[in-house]
Design a protein around this motif. Sequence first.
Motif, mmCIF file in Angstrom:
data_model
loop_
_atom_site.group_PDB
_atom_site.id
_atom_site.type_symbol
_atom_site.label_atom_id
_atom_site.label_comp_id
_atom_site.label_asym_id
_atom_site.label_seq_id
_atom_site.Cartn_x
_atom_site.Cartn_y
_atom_site.Cartn_z
ATOM 1 N N ARG A 189 45.721 38.304 39.248
ATOM 2 C CA ARG A 189 46.490 38.637 40.452
ATOM 3 C C ARG A 189 45.560 39.041 41.596
ATOM 4 O O ARG A 189 45.768 38.651 42.744
ATOM 5 C CB ARG A 189 47.480 39.773 40.153
ATOM 6 N N ARG A 190 44.524 39.795 41.263
ATOM 7 C CA ARG A 190 43.572 40.217 42.279
ATOM 8 C C ARG A 190 42.837 38.999 42.858
ATOM 9 O O ARG A 190 42.691 38.868 44.076
ATOM 10 C CB ARG A 190 42.570 41.204 41.676
ATOM 11 N N GLN A 194 45.607 39.384 33.258
ATOM 12 C CA GLN A 194 46.644 39.260 34.281
ATOM 13 C C GLN A 194 46.318 40.045 35.553
ATOM 14 O O GLN A 194 46.492 39.527 36.661
ATOM 15 C CB GLN A 194 47.983 39.740 33.711
ATOM 16 N N THR A 195 45.834 41.263 35.412
ATOM 17 C CA THR A 195 45.503 42.067 36.599
ATOM 18 C C THR A 195 44.388 41.424 37.405
ATOM 19 O O THR A 195 44.450 41.346 38.638
ATOM 20 C CB THR A 195 45.092 43.490 36.184
ATOM 21 N N GLN A 196 43.360 40.942 36.710
ATOM 22 C CA GLN A 196 42.243 40.276 37.375
ATOM 23 C C GLN A 196 42.711 38.993 38.051
ATOM 24 O O GLN A 196 42.290 38.667 39.173
ATOM 25 C CB GLN A 196 41.143 39.962 36.364
#
Length: 271
Positions: A132-133, A128-130
């Motif tokens: 969004r980035r 998820q973090t990747q």
Amino acid sequence: MIAMEHICKTYKVQKRNAGFREACRSLVRREYEHIHALDDVSFTIRDGEMVGYMGPNGAGKSSTIKILSGILMPDNGSCVIDGLVPWKNRIEHVRRIGVVFGQRSQLWWDIPVIDSFELLRDIYSVEQTQYRRNLEELTELLQLGELLKTPTRQLSLGQRMRCELAASLIHNPRILFLDEPTIGLDAVSKLAVREFIRKLNREHGTTVILTTHDMQDIQAIAQRVILIGKGRILLDGSLEDIRREGRPTEPAAEDSLDQAVANLYRKLEIS
């Protein structure tokens, strides 16, 4: 690195003449023709290269891309991409590649683009973090903004192609296959797509394989050109190599890269 060695691919195609009688005859006795789409194709593409893959219609470009992406299995020869055989290691292989077809869509037609991106995130299991980035970077670079909230069917062709590019890059692929990515686009959209591809290669080292008939795309993007005709590699070099090999014996009214390619096709008897 991409390494293709002695790849061959033949299709068995049914043939018949027009008319009801011929249709009935084909039910009893069918006639086939063998089409040699690829005939001993070999080349190597290093990491980070931007390569234009050119040839007339029916030359074998699409068959090559389908083999490289793992959709097709060749009759003979070997193909290894970053240590993987595309058609044998498909699940792991597709996580490392992105594909954009100018006349096909990987976006769901009736839902907002952002929902298609979310589905692709789940398909590729992007953290998820990747995700969004990546989404923030692609939205800024491709100027997606409000397009993310719009159903795909309501986008113009230029808008859709920008979203298609973003969709193919959501999972951070090492290799990007582009099949006619600027077909039908206006001048402004073409320039935007070309600049984005160059920036992607420059900043992330993404390997780009571009198939197109648009010589301006080739000039703007490709560092190297592979020319294919009748399933055989005809030339592997630079744009200057094409100009030199395709230079007419007599002065021509038009001295363009398109003319050089046409002359080269005629010279090699593939037009």
